[in-house]
Design a protein around this motif. Structure first.
Motif, short mmCIF file in Angstrom:
data_model
loop_
_atom_site.label_atom_id
_atom_site.label_comp_id
_atom_site.label_asym_id
_atom_site.label_seq_id
_atom_site.Cartn_x
_atom_site.Cartn_y
_atom_site.Cartn_z
N HIS A 1 6.63 1.57 0.84
CA HIS A 1 5.25 1.15 0.98
C HIS A 1 4.98 0.54 2.23
O HIS A 1 5.95 0.11 3.13
CB HIS A 1 4.79 0.19 -0.01
CG HIS A 1 5.40 -0.96 -0.20
ND1 HIS A 1 6.62 -1.03 -1.19
CD2 HIS A 1 5.66 -2.04 0.48
CE1 HIS A 1 7.45 -2.27 -0.92
NE2 HIS A 1 6.58 -2.88 0.04
N THR B 1 -3.89 12.69 2.48
CA THR B 1 -3.39 11.58 1.99
C THR B 1 -1.73 11.59 2.33
O THR B 1 -0.94 12.36 1.68
CB THR B 1 -3.79 11.44 0.52
OG1 THR B 1 -5.12 11.41 0.36
CG2 THR B 1 -3.07 10.40 0.05
N ARG C 1 -4.41 7.11 4.07
CA ARG C 1 -5.33 8.25 4.41
C ARG C 1 -5.67 8.49 5.74
O ARG C 1 -6.02 7.41 6.65
CB ARG C 1 -6.80 8.38 3.52
CG ARG C 1 -6.70 8.58 2.14
CD ARG C 1 -8.06 8.40 1.46
NE ARG C 1 -9.02 9.62 1.87
CZ ARG C 1 -8.91 10.76 1.30
NH1 ARG C 1 -7.96 11.03 0.61
NH2 ARG C 1 -9.71 11.69 2.06
N ARG D 1 -0.30 4.40 -0.40
CA ARG D 1 -0.62 5.58 0.18
C ARG D 1 -1.58 5.45 1.42
O ARG D 1 -2.30 4.30 1.47
CB ARG D 1 -1.60 6.41 -0.94
CG ARG D 1 -0.69 7.21 -1.78
CD ARG D 1 -1.64 7.52 -2.98
NE ARG D 1 -0.67 8.39 -4.06
CZ ARG D 1 0.09 8.00 -4.76
NH1 ARG D 1 0.11 6.75 -4.98
NH2 ARG D 1 0.61 9.07 -5.49
N LEU E 1 0.90 -0.99 -0.10
CA LEU E 1 -0.07 0.13 0.06
C LEU E 1 0.88 1.34 -0.01
O LEU E 1 1.50 1.71 0.86
CB LEU E 1 -1.03 -0.06 1.27
CG LEU E 1 -1.77 1.10 1.45
CD1 LEU E 1 -2.83 1.12 0.58
CD2 LEU E 1 -2.67 0.98 2.84
N THR F 1 -9.32 0.12 5.11
CA THR F 1 -10.45 1.03 5.11
C THR F 1 -10.52 1.38 6.44
O THR F 1 -10.54 0.63 7.53
CB THR F 1 -11.61 0.13 4.56
OG1 THR F 1 -11.61 -0.47 3.30
CG2 THR F 1 -12.80 1.21 4.50
N ASP G 1 1.74 9.92 0.80
CA ASP G 1 2.27 9.26 -0.21
C ASP G 1 3.54 8.57 0.43
O ASP G 1 4.32 9.18 0.49
CB ASP G 1 2.47 10.44 -1.21
CG ASP G 1 3.16 9.50 -2.53
OD1 ASP G 1 3.19 8.18 -2.68
OD2 ASP G 1 3.42 10.20 -3.65
N ASP H 1 -13.47 -0.49 -1.34
CA ASP H 1 -12.54 0.12 -2.52
C ASP H 1 -10.89 0.41 -2.29
O ASP H 1 -10.41 0.27 -3.20
CB ASP H 1 -13.27 1.54 -2.79
CG ASP H 1 -14.74 1.66 -3.29
OD1 ASP H 1 -15.13 0.64 -3.68
OD2 ASP H 1 -15.29 2.57 -3.09
N THR H 2 -10.68 0.19 -0.82
CA THR H 2 -9.27 0.36 -0.56
C THR H 2 -8.61 -0.72 0.22
O THR H 2 -9.52 -1.69 0.81
CB THR H 2 -9.07 1.54 -0.04
OG1 THR H 2 -9.84 1.71 1.29
CG2 THR H 2 -9.48 2.89 -0.61
N LEU H 3 -7.58 -0.90 0.21
CA LEU H 3 -6.97 -2.15 0.64
C LEU H 3 -7.14 -2.03 2.30
O LEU H 3 -7.42 -3.13 2.88
CB LEU H 3 -5.58 -2.16 0.31
CG LEU H 3 -4.82 -3.44 0.91
CD1 LEU H 3 -5.26 -4.76 0.41
CD2 LEU H 3 -3.18 -3.20 0.43
#
Length: 489
Positions: A105, A93, A87, A85, A83, A207, A95, A203-205
């Protein structure tokens, strides 16, 4: 309270170490010691089985670098999901791709997969495992430590070791036995955990979101199940109060707007999250590491990572002292190097939780300001990333030493086509110089000489845990020899 113990006397190289607790921290430490030729007994009160009920799901860059130095990172990378990114606070966000690491990552991977790899390595290195064996007492003197243990089949027995390391978690029997307090407090009560199937894939790895009083986090196991962690500040239940799936669904909907069709829970539980740290990580011949030394909120996923880095710091030092290659004072640096890191992790993880759950106007304003700063100020973002991922921490260095001393060594390209963290896989110091340097066998199998792949002229001596022990802007042979004598022995 003054927590003192008899001053340790020198011990022979064959003296054993007892590690109590076979979580990730204990497994890495025991494997390191056994690989270095130190006899290790690992005591674990649970049966011989790795649990899939782990709470940790994230490996950070610095931990992956440490695992790379043990030839484990690549296989774990293949099992996990990267992953790049993150949030935070709904609108920030982060990076991770600018991280100056091969591992730029997060790796989303359940703790039990990390434990499997570390267990295999420890077994191959020759660690003596004793499961269903509980520590019931501990005494120490200048010559060693005697522990009383109770096994699954018989009466108590006594085991003797040069050193004991408690990696036995928040309720550490080792910490209690040496009389250390564990000051702090419960920060979050009635956190709910559930392993569930989802009809709708997020939707995201990872959440994660906070809305009002509700917080929820969802991460995949990789086998179709997901771990859900939730908290409703308005619901303060005791840890032993029954939990049903409807409560988990409700918290998830409040925080995320949906429960993703949550069903078929194979496990559910409540727990509370504490912030605590032992005032000392060492009393005489007894050390603490991992959750036995520090616990904090799950925010930022730093718990398992910090413990693994504790183990990486302590293992080579114990091996060097037991091997007669370093003075006893080297063991004092475990406290001076790792205790400040534990304190910083408590502060950062607690800050994330408090800002995520902010409700008062002044805390909301602080969160908005911090979000703006991290969005627009590169040095602030770099510092925050360094702390979160572990690559930004440096250890204290003596006054007047080179500015690289105590810093994390990056994964330097070497003249033979390999990398620094591959060279570290032997558990040795690595000396990097512009031209080939021959130590003439003076340091046996404790040193790996290498050359820069570039035209850099710096001389660099890297510790087995990947931190710089000594550096100089030129490779003067006399200075290099003196550094090797001081640090490698």
């Amino acid at each position: 309270m003054n927590h003192t113990a008899p001053v340790p006397a020198p011990v022979p190289a064959a003296a054993p170490v007892i590690v109590v607790g076979s979580g990730p921290t204990g497994l890495l430490l025991a494997g390191d010691l056994a690989a270095a030729g130190v006899p290790v007994t690992l005591l674990e009160k649970r049966p011989e089985k790795i649990s899939n009920l782990s709470r940790a799901f994230v490996l950070h860059a610095r931990t992956l670098e440490q695992l790379d130095a043990r030839a484990l990172a690549d296989e774990l990378e293949a099992l996990g999901q990267p992953l790049d990114r993150l949030r935070l606070f709904g609108r920030l966000t982060i990076d991770l791709t600018p991280l100056p690491s091969r591992f730029n990552h997060l790796l989303v991977l359940p703790q039990y997969e990390v434990e499997k790899a570390l267990l295999r390595r420890a077994v191959e290195a020759g660690v003596d495992f004793r499961y269903e064996t509980e520590l019931t007492g501990l005494t120490q003197d200048a010559d060693g430590v005697t522990v009383e243990v109770r096994g699954p089949t018989g009466p108590s027995e006594s085991l003797h070791a040069a050193y004991v390391v408690g990696t036995d978690g928040m309720r550490s029997a080792v910490r209690d036995a040496i009389g250390l307090p564990f000051p702090g407090r419960s920060v979050i009560r009635s956190v709910v955990l559930a392993d569930v199937l989802l009809d709708e894939k997020p939707d995201t790895l990872l959440t994660v979101a906070t809305v009002g009083d509700a917080f929820a986090f969802i991460a995949p196991f990789g086998d179709g199940y997901y771990r859900v962690i939730g908290w409703n500040r308005a619901r303060d239940a005791a840890d032993d109060e029954p939990l049903d799936l409807d409560e988990v669904r409700e918290i998830t909907r409040l925080a995320l707007g949906t429960d993703f069709g949550m069903r078929d829970a194979r496990w559910m539980s409540r727990f509370h999250s504490d912030e605590r740290q032992a005032p000392a990580y060492r009393v005489g011949r007894v050390f603490l590491a991992g959750d036995a030394a520090h616990v904090h909120t799950p925010a930022g996923g730093q718990g398992m990572n910090t413990g693994l880095q504790d183990a990486a710091n302590l293992g080579w030092k114990l091996a060097a002292v037991l091997g007669g290659h370093a003075p006893l004072t080297l063991l004092d640096t475990y406290q001076s190097e790792r205790h400040p890191v534990g304190k910083a992790v408590l502060r950062s993880s607690g800050g994330i939780v408090r800002l995520a759950m902010a409700k008062r106007p002044w805390t909301l304003a602080l969160r908005a300001t911090l979000t703006t700063v991290l969005d627009h100020v590169t040095p602030a973002r770099r510092k925050a990333l360094g702390q979160l991922t572990g690559i930004g921490y440096a250890y204290p260095a003596p006054r007047g030493t080179h500015h690289l001393t105590g810093t994390r060594a990056p994964d330097i390209s070497l003249a033979n086509g390999t990398r620094l963290y591959e060279a570290l896989r032997g558990g040795r110091f690595v000396l990097i110089t512009p031209e080939a340097y021959d130590p003439k066998g003076a340091h046996g199998d404790r040193l790996t000489p290498e050359r820069w792949a570039s035209d850099r002229r710096t001389a660099l001596l890297v510790r087995p845990d990947g931190y710089v022990a000594w550096a100089a802007d030129d490779a003067d042979p006399a200075a290099v020899g003196a550094a090797l004598a001081e640090h490698v022995g």
